[in-house]
Design a protein around this motif. Sequence first.
Motif, PDB file in Angstrom:
ATOM      1  N   LEU A 162      32.201 -89.678  19.122  1.00 18.04           N
ATOM      2  CA  LEU A 162      33.110 -88.894  18.291  1.00 18.04           C
ATOM      3  C   LEU A 162      33.103 -87.474  18.837  1.00 18.04           C
ATOM      4  CD1 LEU A 162      31.924 -90.216  14.812  1.00 18.04           C
ATOM      5  CD2 LEU A 162      34.037 -90.840  16.007  1.00 18.04           C
ATOM      6  N   SER A 163      34.221 -86.770  18.690  1.00 15.43           N
ATOM      7  CA  SER A 163      34.318 -85.437  19.283  1.00 15.43           C
ATOM      8  C   SER A 163      34.380 -84.348  18.219  1.00 15.43           C
ATOM      9  CB  SER A 163      35.545 -85.349  20.192  1.00 15.43           C
ATOM     10  OG  SER A 163      36.733 -85.490  19.444  1.00 15.43           O
ATOM     11  N   LEU A 164      33.745 -83.232  18.559  1.00 18.29           N
ATOM     12  CA  LEU A 164      33.817 -82.005  17.763  1.00 18.29           C
ATOM     13  C   LEU A 164      34.399 -80.938  18.681  1.00 18.29           C
ATOM     14  CD1 LEU A 164      33.111 -80.020  15.441  1.00 18.29           C
ATOM     15  CD2 LEU A 164      30.800 -79.887  16.408  1.00 18.29           C
ATOM     16  N   SER A 165      35.616 -80.478  18.365  1.00 21.29           N
ATOM     17  CA  SER A 165      36.307 -79.497  19.200  1.00 21.29           C
ATOM     18  C   SER A 165      36.341 -78.154  18.470  1.00 21.29           C
ATOM     19  CB  SER A 165      37.728 -79.955  19.523  1.00 21.29           C
ATOM     20  OG  SER A 165      37.699 -81.167  20.262  1.00 21.29           O
ATOM     21  N   ILE A 166      35.880 -77.101  19.155  1.00 22.42           N
ATOM     22  CA  ILE A 166      35.744 -75.783  18.532  1.00 22.42           C
ATOM     23  C   ILE A 166      36.605 -74.775  19.279  1.00 22.42           C
ATOM     24  CG2 ILE A 166      34.112 -73.972  17.868  1.00 22.42           C
ATOM     25  CD1 ILE A 166      31.908 -76.115  17.966  1.00 22.42           C
ATOM     26  N   THR A 167      37.416 -74.031  18.540  1.00 23.21           N
ATOM     27  CA  THR A 167      38.210 -72.952  19.114  1.00 23.21           C
ATOM     28  C   THR A 167      37.473 -71.645  18.848  1.00 23.21           C
ATOM     29  OG1 THR A 167      40.248 -74.184  18.685  1.00 23.21           O
ATOM     30  CG2 THR A 167      40.470 -71.827  19.157  1.00 23.21           C
ATOM     31  N   THR A 168      36.776 -71.161  19.855  1.00 17.32           N
ATOM     32  CA  THR A 168      35.863 -70.039  19.663  1.00 17.32           C
ATOM     33  C   THR A 168      36.566 -68.694  19.544  1.00 17.32           C
ATOM     34  OG1 THR A 168      35.554 -69.973  22.061  1.00 17.32           O
ATOM     35  CG2 THR A 168      33.916 -71.185  20.781  1.00 17.32           C
ATOM     36  N   SER A 169      37.845 -68.623  19.900  1.00 16.75           N
ATOM     37  CA  SER A 169      38.573 -67.360  19.729  1.00 16.75           C
ATOM     38  C   SER A 169      38.698 -67.002  18.257  1.00 16.75           C
ATOM     39  CB  SER A 169      39.957 -67.441  20.368  1.00 16.75           C
ATOM     40  OG  SER A 169      40.730 -68.461  19.771  1.00 16.75           O
ATOM     41  N   LYS A 170      38.472 -67.969  17.375  1.00 19.29           N
ATOM     42  CA  LYS A 170      38.536 -67.722  15.942  1.00 19.29           C
ATOM     43  C   LYS A 170      37.180 -67.307  15.363  1.00 19.29           C
ATOM     44  CE  LYS A 170      42.333 -71.005  15.290  1.00 19.29           C
ATOM     45  NZ  LYS A 170      42.816 -72.202  14.555  1.00 19.29           N
ATOM     46  N   LEU A 171      36.180 -67.162  16.226  1.00 21.99           N
ATOM     47  CA  LEU A 171      34.843 -66.791  15.779  1.00 21.99           C
ATOM     48  C   LEU A 171      34.543 -65.343  16.130  1.00 21.99           C
ATOM     49  CD1 LEU A 171      32.891 -69.997  16.891  1.00 21.99           C
ATOM     50  CD2 LEU A 171      34.069 -69.552  14.714  1.00 21.99           C
ATOM     51  N   ALA A 172      33.680 -64.729  15.340  1.00 24.56           N
ATOM     52  CA  ALA A 172      33.313 -63.327  15.560  1.00 24.56           C
ATOM     53  C   ALA A 172      32.102 -63.236  16.469  1.00 24.56           C
ATOM     54  CB  ALA A 172      33.020 -62.653  14.225  1.00 24.56           C
ATOM     55  N   LEU A 173      32.143 -62.295  17.379  1.00 19.65           N
ATOM     56  CA  LEU A 173      30.987 -62.049  18.232  1.00 19.65           C
ATOM     57  C   LEU A 173      29.833 -61.511  17.394  1.00 19.65           C
ATOM     58  CD1 LEU A 173      32.773 -60.344  21.262  1.00 19.65           C
ATOM     59  CD2 LEU A 173      31.811 -62.645  21.199  1.00 19.65           C
ATOM     60  N   GLY A 174      28.617 -61.942  17.739  1.00 20.24           N
ATOM     61  CA  GLY A 174      27.434 -61.450  17.036  1.00 20.24           C
ATOM     62  C   GLY A 174      27.088 -62.210  15.775  1.00 20.24           C
ATOM     63  N   THR A 175      27.878 -63.219  15.418  1.00 16.92           N
ATOM     64  CA  THR A 175      27.612 -64.023  14.221  1.00 16.92           C
ATOM     65  C   THR A 175      27.004 -65.359  14.626  1.00 16.92           C
ATOM     66  OG1 THR A 175      29.463 -62.999  13.034  1.00 16.92           O
ATOM     67  CG2 THR A 175      28.639 -65.086  12.174  1.00 16.92           C
ATOM     68  N   HIS A 176      26.018 -65.816  13.859  1.00 16.77           N
ATOM     69  CA  HIS A 176      25.378 -67.115  14.117  1.00 16.77           C
ATOM     70  C   HIS A 176      26.040 -68.170  13.227  1.00 16.77           C
ATOM     71  CE1 HIS A 176      22.104 -65.258  16.420  1.00 16.77           C
ATOM     72  NE2 HIS A 176      22.171 -64.286  15.530  1.00 16.77           N
ATOM     73  N   TYR A 177      26.556 -69.229  13.860  1.00 18.19           N
ATOM     74  CA  TYR A 177      27.283 -70.268  13.135  1.00 18.19           C
ATOM     75  C   TYR A 177      26.500 -71.588  13.147  1.00 18.19           C
ATOM     76  CZ  TYR A 177      31.319 -67.140  13.378  1.00 18.19           C
ATOM     77  OH  TYR A 177      32.161 -66.068  13.259  1.00 18.19           O
ATOM     78  N   LEU A 178      26.705 -72.369  12.071  1.00 22.32           N
ATOM     79  CA  LEU A 178      26.001 -73.645  11.939  1.00 22.32           C
ATOM     80  C   LEU A 178      26.927 -74.677  11.310  1.00 22.32           C
ATOM     81  CD1 LEU A 178      23.072 -74.828  12.331  1.00 22.32           C
ATOM     82  CD2 LEU A 178      22.718 -74.379   9.911  1.00 22.32           C
ATOM     83  N   LEU A 179      26.916 -75.891  11.865  1.00 25.11           N
ATOM     84  CA  LEU A 179      27.666 -77.001  11.294  1.00 25.11           C
ATOM     85  C   LEU A 179      26.767 -78.236  11.272  1.00 25.11           C
ATOM     86  CD1 LEU A 179      30.501 -77.781  10.197  1.00 25.11           C
ATOM     87  CD2 LEU A 179      30.908 -78.828  12.441  1.00 25.11           C
ATOM     88  N   PRO A 180      26.218 -78.608  10.096  1.00 22.49           N
ATOM     89  CA  PRO A 180      25.377 -79.813  10.010  1.00 22.49           C
ATOM     90  C   PRO A 180      26.237 -81.076   9.902  1.00 22.49           C
ATOM     91  CG  PRO A 180      24.832 -78.167   8.312  1.00 22.49           C
ATOM     92  CD  PRO A 180      26.193 -77.840   8.855  1.00 22.49           C
ATOM     93  N   VAL A 181      26.023 -82.009  10.824  1.00 23.39           N
ATOM     94  CA  VAL A 181      26.698 -83.309  10.782  1.00 23.39           C
ATOM     95  C   VAL A 181      25.624 -84.360  10.553  1.00 23.39           C
ATOM     96  CG1 VAL A 181      28.101 -84.974  12.037  1.00 23.39           C
ATOM     97  CG2 VAL A 181      28.550 -82.521  12.299  1.00 23.39           C
ATOM     98  N   LYS A 182      25.819 -85.149   9.494  1.00 21.38           N
ATOM     99  CA  LYS A 182      24.763 -86.067   9.033  1.00 21.38           C
ATOM    100  C   LYS A 182      25.196 -87.528   9.156  1.00 21.38           C
ATOM    101  CE  LYS A 182      21.922 -86.915   4.897  1.00 21.38           C
ATOM    102  NZ  LYS A 182      21.674 -86.445   3.495  1.00 21.38           N
ATOM    103  N   LEU A 183      24.299 -88.349   9.740  1.00 18.92           N
ATOM    104  CA  LEU A 183      24.491 -89.800   9.781  1.00 18.92           C
ATOM    105  C   LEU A 183      24.058 -90.347   8.426  1.00 18.92           C
ATOM    106  CD1 LEU A 183      25.032 -92.497  11.222  1.00 18.92           C
ATOM    107  CD2 LEU A 183      22.714 -92.358  12.180  1.00 18.92           C
ATOM    108  N   THR A 184      25.008 -90.826   7.619  1.00 17.82           N
ATOM    109  CA  THR A 184      24.707 -91.211   6.229  1.00 17.82           C
ATOM    110  C   THR A 184      24.367 -92.680   6.060  1.00 17.82           C
ATOM    111  OG1 THR A 184      27.081 -91.514   5.830  1.00 17.82           O
ATOM    112  CG2 THR A 184      26.124 -89.355   5.299  1.00 17.82           C
ATOM    113  N   SER A 185      24.968 -93.556   6.883  1.00 19.95           N
ATOM    114  CA  SER A 185      24.703 -94.994   6.704  1.00 19.95           C
ATOM    115  C   SER A 185      25.068 -95.760   7.960  1.00 19.95           C
ATOM    116  CB  SER A 185      25.516 -95.544   5.517  1.00 19.95           C
ATOM    117  OG  SER A 185      26.904 -95.470   5.792  1.00 19.95           O
TER     118      SER A 185
END
Length: 338
Positions: free
Chosen positions: A145-168
């Motif tokens: 599965l793919s996770l595509s991120i457009t980083t131009s929409k992110l601020a420099l100097g900020t730490h980002y997190l995205l938790p993806v969980k295997l549920t079943s």
Amino acid sequence: MLDLNLIEMKYKIKYSIVNREKRMFLLVAILGCCIYFSSCVKYNTLTSPEEGTIYMPQAFQDRGNLSLYKLDSPQTVYFGIAYGGFKSAATDITGNFEVDTSLVAQYNIDNAYLGNHYVVLPESSYTISGLSTVLKADSTSSAPLSLSITTSKLALGTHYLLPVKLTSVSSGKLDTSLTVTYFRIDTLNIRSRDLTAQAAFTFNYDDAPSHNDAGESAIHLVDNDLSTKYLLFTFHTDMYVQLKFPSATVINGYTLTSGGDAPERDPKDWNLAASNDGTNWTVIDSRANQVFSGRKQTIQFNTTNNTAYTYYRLNITANNNGNTGLFQCTEWRLLQFY
């Protein structure tokens, strides 16, 4: 009369035949022993304590730590499920995922010692191809599965997190230690180009020519030569240096390089202002109490500016000597990210 030579030759031939027979017997005996003992050894099928467990490979150690560039086009990473052990899956196995942003708060608590505070990756900055995948029979890993991120929409100097969980999973046992991948962005790599040479340089103070220049007049601030510098014998709190482009140009960052001696002459406070008419100015970056830890040290300063301007003016409002005495700076460069 006996022929001693003939007797000796017959003896040697007989002795050689006997020795050869003994060696052959010994070899056969050794071979027989090997066959006998090998027939007594029973090999077990290789097994693993993790045999048949289902897990998320990206959850292992730092695989979720992403190294991305600040770009307008999406950058893609992949995730899925895997089958543990030495065998492969006997049947198709479906794995289901979810994005669980509620885990960010606890992650910050558990990792506070790292000194980074994470915020949830904005939904507007990423897309996921799906939240369900299949690990086919006779396989050990699923379709990605793919996770595509457009980083131009992110601020420099900020730490980002995205938790993806295997549920079943449809069959098998979940490895609960490897069911959550914390996709982390701690910094964004920046590609930049130096546009300084495209602009015309002006300034409001320069007393080096009256002291025979010596490679220390204002123009040396933008000559791209670290062996020269801009030196003022008297610092002025209203001093500025300016670059004007032939047409409106987006500038995203800049660098300053300290002088080769006397750190008390370094710039301490300043702001970078931009304009399209040379009269009305917008401050796009401001710095206070800056310290250069070394001589001829270059520091890059990034802005959040995405607007094209014709004029860029660096207003230096304080030096490192209480706004008295001399001022110096080796280089000033304007950068555009791409």
